[in-house]
Write an enzyme that holds these catalytic residues in place. Structure first.
Site, PDB file in Angstrom:
ATOM      1  N   ASP A 191      -3.748   5.751  11.722  1.00 49.10           N
ATOM      2  CA  ASP A 191      -2.925   5.286  10.596  1.00 49.10           C
ATOM      3  C   ASP A 191      -1.782   6.306  10.588  1.00 49.10           C
ATOM      4  O   ASP A 191      -1.759   7.217  10.180  1.00 49.10           O
ATOM      5  CB  ASP A 191      -3.616   5.351   9.409  1.00 49.10           C
ATOM      6  CG  ASP A 191      -2.631   4.836   8.150  1.00 49.10           C
ATOM      7  OD1 ASP A 191      -1.608   4.699   8.281  1.00 49.10           O
ATOM      8  OD2 ASP A 191      -3.368   4.973   6.920  1.00 49.10           O
ATOM      9  N   SER A 245       0.895  -1.231  -0.047  1.00 54.11           N
ATOM     10  CA  SER A 245      -0.171  -0.007   0.059  1.00 54.11           C
ATOM     11  C   SER A 245       0.805   1.282   0.112  1.00 54.11           C
ATOM     12  O   SER A 245       0.308   2.367  -0.466  1.00 54.11           O
ATOM     13  CB  SER A 245      -0.851  -0.317   1.307  1.00 54.11           C
ATOM     14  OG  SER A 245      -0.268  -0.193   2.354  1.00 54.11           O
ATOM     15  N   HIS A 264       0.826   5.192   6.544  1.00 53.44           N
ATOM     16  CA  HIS A 264       0.405   5.948   5.377  1.00 53.44           C
ATOM     17  C   HIS A 264       0.626   7.182   5.150  1.00 53.44           C
ATOM     18  O   HIS A 264       0.889   7.898   6.434  1.00 53.44           O
ATOM     19  CB  HIS A 264      -1.016   5.358   4.586  1.00 53.44           C
ATOM     20  CG  HIS A 264      -1.063   4.122   4.342  1.00 53.44           C
ATOM     21  ND1 HIS A 264      -1.834   3.118   5.242  1.00 53.44           N
ATOM     22  CD2 HIS A 264      -0.505   3.281   3.553  1.00 53.44           C
ATOM     23  CE1 HIS A 264      -1.587   1.926   4.995  1.00 53.44           C
ATOM     24  NE2 HIS A 264      -1.142   1.862   3.716  1.00 53.44           N
TER      25      HIS A 264
END
Length: 365
Positions: free
Chosen positions: A343, A120, A346
């Site tokens: 998160d 990702s 990311h």
């Protein structure tokens, strides 16, 4: 007679001294001139050593003008109230990056293909490049498709394909009678990478997954199966298999190969001298200076050691240190999980991956 010989010897040494002095001056002047005249200093300047500086002309695009950003990266769209994190530019020591020019990029790669391969974090960088290019040519015709694990964004007016192959380990995970097998020696998935004009690889974040998040039951290396092994050892073995694929399949006269490096996470404030902080939530600005207090992750050393063994040219996008300084750049509660998820792995878009692509752009100028 003796006096004349002495004069001749003295004159010879004096002449030699003057010649050496002139040579040193010429070398110094040449070095200074070359340093001052180098418009794209990647031959003499390390783009990955520097610091973040405030620049109100950034970000490179407005995230609301790029409709392709996925929810997990769309921090402004998910309600992040602050915007200061958007107004930072990476400034390498002793030189400057040429600002990303989307139209120039598309012209350079006209009729060619670009593929990001990895997890990702590769998707993060892939979407960044799509946005950088799309917002530079918002009226350009495009097509967005998905074939299996490969996402394809085509700029039809230029014949440029920007693709993403989801391959989180770079080696294969297959199903056998024993279960799901992570094959550290196998790169059958590499058939999708053949003939691509520019490849950008990445792997690391999945190597420490365990429990239900682990997508394999056994590791296989050679003819032996293991229920588990030291994950850093497994990581290194897989990188060597990938390196063998590169040396076997890449034609340097036709293809460019990059490796993204290790994209860092920020879950422990002690690492950046904020003891007690357990996440990136509420971080509003980068760390000042050029050095991350906790240092670089060991996986980066493993990665660099493997890259040194490859005979074909592979350029490391050494984004680890510059990204470590950006504790403010993660979605935190403004990602896919919202307030129920945190998160700090990311990156928001617009944001840090745009700098990765701006450096990539400078490396291929």
């Amino acid at each position: 007679m003796i006096r004349n010989v002495g004069l001749r010897i003295g004159w010879t040494f004096f002449t030699l001294f003057i010649c050496i002095l002139i040579s040193l001056l010429v070398l110094l002047l040449h070095h200074t001139s070359a340093a001052n005249a180098q418009p794209y200093p990647h031959k003499t300047c390390n783009f990955f050593r520097g610091s973040w500086i405030k620049d109100e002309t950034y970000p490179l695009y407005n995230s609301t003008h790029c409709p392709f950003i996925e929810h997990e990266f769309n921090c402004q769209g998910k309600g992040r109230p602050d915007k200061a994190y958007l107004n930072y530019r990476w400034k390498p020591h002793g030189c400057s990056l040429t600002r990303f020019d989307g139209r120039a990029f598309l012209k350079k790669f006209k009729g060619k293909s670009i593929m990001f391969v990895g997890d990702s974090l590769s998707r993060n960088q892939w979407q960044s490049l799509v946005c950088l290019l799309y917002t530079s040519e918002p009226k350009a015709n495009y097509n967005a498709t998905r074939v299996g694990d490969v996402s394809i964004f085509t700029f039809l007016d230029f014949g440029v394909k920007v693709m993403l192959d989801r391959s989180v380990y770079l080696v294969d995970v297959v199903r056998e009678e024993k279960g799901r097998i992570l094959k550290l020696d196998s790169t059958e998935g590499g058939k999708l990478w053949k003939g691509i004009d520019m490849l950008i690889f990445n792997t690391w974040h999945w190597w420490n997954r365990r429990g239900v998040a682990q997508p394999w039951d056994y590791i296989k290396t050679g003819e032996k199966y293991y229920k588990d092994m030291d994950r850093m050892v497994a990581f290194e073995k897989a990188l060597h298999a990938w390196a063998k694929w590169i040396d076997t399949n890449i034609d340097p006269s036709k293809q460019l190969v990059f490796f993204q490096g290790i994209s860092p996470s920020h879950y422990n404030g002690t690492d950046w001298n904020q003891p007690g902080v357990k996440s990136c939530s509420g971080q509003r600005r980068p760390l000042s200076g050029s050095i991350y207090p906790a240092g670089l992750p060991p996986a980066l050393g493993v990665q660099k050691n493997v890259l040194r063994t490859i005979k074909k040219p592979v350029t490391l996008l050494d984004v680890t240190n510059l990204s470590l300084l950006r504790k403010d750049g993660h979605p935190s509660i403004y990602g896919m999980g919202g307030r129920t998820g945190m998160d700090c792995s990311h990156w928001c878009l617009a944001g840090v991956p745009d700098t990765w692509n701006e450096i990539l752009y400078n490396l291929i100028l």
